[in-house]
Design an enzyme around this catalytic site. Structure first.
Site, PDB file in Angstrom:
ATOM      1  N   ARG A 198       1.108  64.473  44.258  1.00  0.00           N
ATOM      2  CA  ARG A 198       0.723  63.912  45.574  1.00  0.00           C
ATOM      3  C   ARG A 198       1.503  62.639  45.924  1.00  0.00           C
ATOM      4  NH1 ARG A 198      -4.474  64.993  43.548  1.00  0.00           N
ATOM      5  NH2 ARG A 198      -5.161  67.054  44.193  1.00  0.00           N
ATOM      6  N   LYS A 241      11.206  60.387  56.713  1.00  0.00           N
ATOM      7  CA  LYS A 241      11.104  61.811  57.047  1.00  0.00           C
ATOM      8  C   LYS A 241      11.789  62.589  55.933  1.00  0.00           C
ATOM      9  CE  LYS A 241      10.794  61.878  62.083  1.00  0.00           C
ATOM     10  NZ  LYS A 241      11.442  62.283  63.344  1.00  0.00           N
ATOM     11  N   GLU A 252      25.523  59.151  65.438  1.00  0.00           N
ATOM     12  CA  GLU A 252      24.197  58.515  65.354  1.00  0.00           C
ATOM     13  C   GLU A 252      24.292  57.022  65.687  1.00  0.00           C
ATOM     14  OE1 GLU A 252      21.565  60.274  65.122  1.00  0.00           O
ATOM     15  OE2 GLU A 252      22.140  62.132  64.109  1.00  0.00           O
ATOM     16  N   LYS A 311      16.755  51.056  63.289  1.00  0.00           N
ATOM     17  CA  LYS A 311      15.861  52.111  62.777  1.00  0.00           C
ATOM     18  C   LYS A 311      14.638  51.489  62.115  1.00  0.00           C
ATOM     19  CE  LYS A 311      15.169  56.559  61.112  1.00  0.00           C
ATOM     20  NZ  LYS A 311      15.694  57.835  60.693  1.00  0.00           N
ATOM     21  N   GLU A 365       5.902  58.908  64.547  1.00  0.00           N
ATOM     22  CA  GLU A 365       6.290  59.443  65.848  1.00  0.00           C
ATOM     23  C   GLU A 365       5.058  59.793  66.685  1.00  0.00           C
ATOM     24  OE1 GLU A 365       9.916  61.717  65.370  1.00  0.00           O
ATOM     25  OE2 GLU A 365       9.478  62.794  67.191  1.00  0.00           O
ATOM     26  N   ARG A 405       9.441  56.318  68.257  1.00  0.00           N
ATOM     27  CA  ARG A 405      10.327  57.009  67.320  1.00  0.00           C
ATOM     28  C   ARG A 405      11.005  58.218  67.972  1.00  0.00           C
ATOM     29  NH1 ARG A 405       9.766  57.679  60.774  1.00  0.00           N
ATOM     30  NH2 ARG A 405      11.804  58.648  60.553  1.00  0.00           N
ATOM     31  N   ASN A 442      15.586  60.571  69.056  1.00  0.00           N
ATOM     32  CA  ASN A 442      16.089  61.923  69.295  1.00  0.00           C
ATOM     33  C   ASN A 442      16.996  62.003  70.521  1.00  0.00           C
ATOM     34  OD1 ASN A 442      14.863  63.306  67.109  1.00  0.00           O
ATOM     35  ND2 ASN A 442      12.903  63.026  68.130  1.00  0.00           N
ATOM     36  N   HIS A 449      19.555  64.667  70.793  1.00  0.00           N
ATOM     37  CA  HIS A 449      19.251  65.669  69.778  1.00  0.00           C
ATOM     38  C   HIS A 449      18.668  66.953  70.363  1.00  0.00           C
ATOM     39  CE1 HIS A 449      20.125  62.387  67.145  1.00  0.00           C
ATOM     40  NE2 HIS A 449      19.836  63.071  66.064  1.00  0.00           N
ATOM     41  N   HIS A 453      20.576  69.931  69.202  1.00  0.00           N
ATOM     42  CA  HIS A 453      19.917  70.933  68.349  1.00  0.00           C
ATOM     43  C   HIS A 453      20.000  72.313  68.975  1.00  0.00           C
ATOM     44  CE1 HIS A 453      17.063  68.041  66.025  1.00  0.00           C
ATOM     45  NE2 HIS A 453      18.173  68.287  65.363  1.00  0.00           N
ATOM     46  N   HIS A 476      25.870  68.531  62.341  1.00  0.00           N
ATOM     47  CA  HIS A 476      24.784  67.991  63.155  1.00  0.00           C
ATOM     48  C   HIS A 476      25.289  66.852  64.060  1.00  0.00           C
ATOM     49  CE1 HIS A 476      20.867  66.428  64.203  1.00  0.00           C
ATOM     50  NE2 HIS A 476      21.207  65.262  63.700  1.00  0.00           N
TER      51      HIS A 476
END
Ligand code: NAD
Ligand code: GLY
Length: 359
Positions: free
Chosen positions: A118, A140, A182, A224, A234, A239, A243, A246, A250, A263
């Site tokens: 955990r 993330k 980025e 960041k 988010e 947050r 994106n 993105h 994406h 990417h």
């Protein structure tokens, strides 16, 4: 060396940025808790940097899992392989997992650290520009599923991020450019001065000049860290601004089966599309759109979704994680340095943008 901090109460952690940090036992040792350490890396990065990292550790027991290189290996099966090593060696809750590599290794190792018993301590040692400016910070973690990218994951913050900028010297130029997408994103999103700085220093960055790279890693991590400190999961909208570019990117990536572009390359085109749509809506000025286009192009990144039908891109956009109540939310620009999240835009502006930039 610079030390920044991600402020998350009892889970706050430092980001160290500088050249040659991996070999600095005096810095690395205090950041790695526990007696037992498992390092996850890959077949490209391990031969380059594992010896320096292991030389700086004081752990009593140290194991390594070296994964094959590539996004296709960011799988539940490989995460399970790493978990097997932890279980079979009876690593306890006080163990530490270290990720040495780019975003693929960082996401997978972080996911393992989140799941094992955990949650055990996790240290990020990012070695790509993309990982140093983005993926290593913020917690993330995850792996891909045949049904989609990053579909299986968890939030699990590292206890430290060690960004050794000297590792960027061996990065292939295409990967460096992907990381720059980025960085351009941060400027466009909330820092017009960074955007302007990039316009003046993009050639130094592309030439791999250490000082320029250290500057963008530091500034990107500051931004960041600030955003993650405000909106770790988010939930508040801050947050989601990360994106920017993105959702468009994406969609182009998935429409091309993740094979054509890295990417960061898709993000480059996505940033231009987000700026173009903002122009369609009368937000950014025409000369600002030209600046965005020019910087992305000078960074050696694509500026359009060439070869992908607009309708296909739109279809892929509609299955984005940012769809809420059936409506796709987009990150758009009021001006360079000021992004916002919105579901309130005319559909035909999106369609016109895709018609102009895809196909
Ligand atoms: P990557 O991890 O695949 O690394 C790119 C390539 O560079 C690989 O071949 C790698 O082996 C090689 N490499 C790494 N460091 C090197 C070095 N110093 N010298 C030479 N070669 C080196 O790709 P990436 O761009 O770092 O990361 C992409 C991944 O990050 C994606 O899976 C993406 O989903 C994820 N990501 C996660 C977040 C997040 O917040 N967690 C954010 C952005 C992206
Ligand atoms: N890269 C997007 C985020 O970390 O939220």
């Amino acid at each position: 060396m610079d030390t920044l901090k991600v402020e998350l109460g009892t889970r706050s952690y430092p980001i160290l940025i500088g050249a040659g940090l991996l070999a600095r036992a005096d810095l690395v040792r205090p950041l790695v808790p526990g007696r037992d350490v498992l390092i996850v890396s890959n077949t490209t990065v391990a031969p380059l940097y594992l010896p320096a990292l292991t030389g700086s550790l004081a752990a009593q027991r140290r194991l390594e899992v070296i994964l094959p290189d590539g996004e296709v290996h960011k799988t539940l099966e490989n995460a399970s392989r790493v978990l097997d090593v932890l279980v079979s060696n009876r690593f306890g809750r006080d163990s530490t997992v270290i990720a040495l590599g780019g975003g693929v290794v960082g996401d997978l190792a972080g996911f393992v650290a989140a799941c094992y018993q955990r949650g055990v301590a996790f240290v990020q040692v990012p070695t790509t520009l993309l990982a140093q400016v983005d993926s290593a910070v913020g917690g993330k973690t995850g792996v891909n599923h045949p049904g989609g990218k990053n579909l299986i994951g968890a939030f699990h913050q590292p206890v430290a991020v060690i960004g050794d900028t000297a590792t960027l010297a061996t990065l292939p130029p295409r990967e460096l450019r992907a990381g720059l997408a980025e960085v351009i994103k941060y400027g466009l999103m909330c820092d017009a001065a960074l955007f302007e700085w990039l316009e003046g220093h993009i050639d130094e960055l592309l030439a791999g000049k250490a000082e320029a790279l250290a500057h963008v890693v530091r500034r990107s991590c500051e931004i960041k860290a600030m955003i993650v400190g405000r909106d770790e999961r988010e939930e508040r909208g801050d947050r989601a601004l990360l994106n920017l570019g993105h959702t468009f990117g994406h969609a182009v990536e998935s429409a091309t089966g993740y094979r054509r572009w890295l990417h960061g390359e898709a993000v480059g085109a996505g940033l231009v599309m987000a700026a173009a749509m903002s122009r369609e809506l009368g937000l950014v000025r025409p000369e600002e759109l030209v600046r965005v286009h020019t910087l992305v192009e000078r960074a050696g990144l694509p500026t359009r979704g060439a070869g992908v039908a607009p309708a296909t891109v739109l279809e892929h956009m509609r299955i984005d994680k940012k769809v809420l109540g059936g409506r796709l939310r987009l990150v758009l620009l009021r001006r360079i340095g000021n992004a916002f999240l919105t579901a309130d835009y005319p559909e035909d502006a999106l369609e016109r943008t895709l018609q102009a930039y895809c196909g």
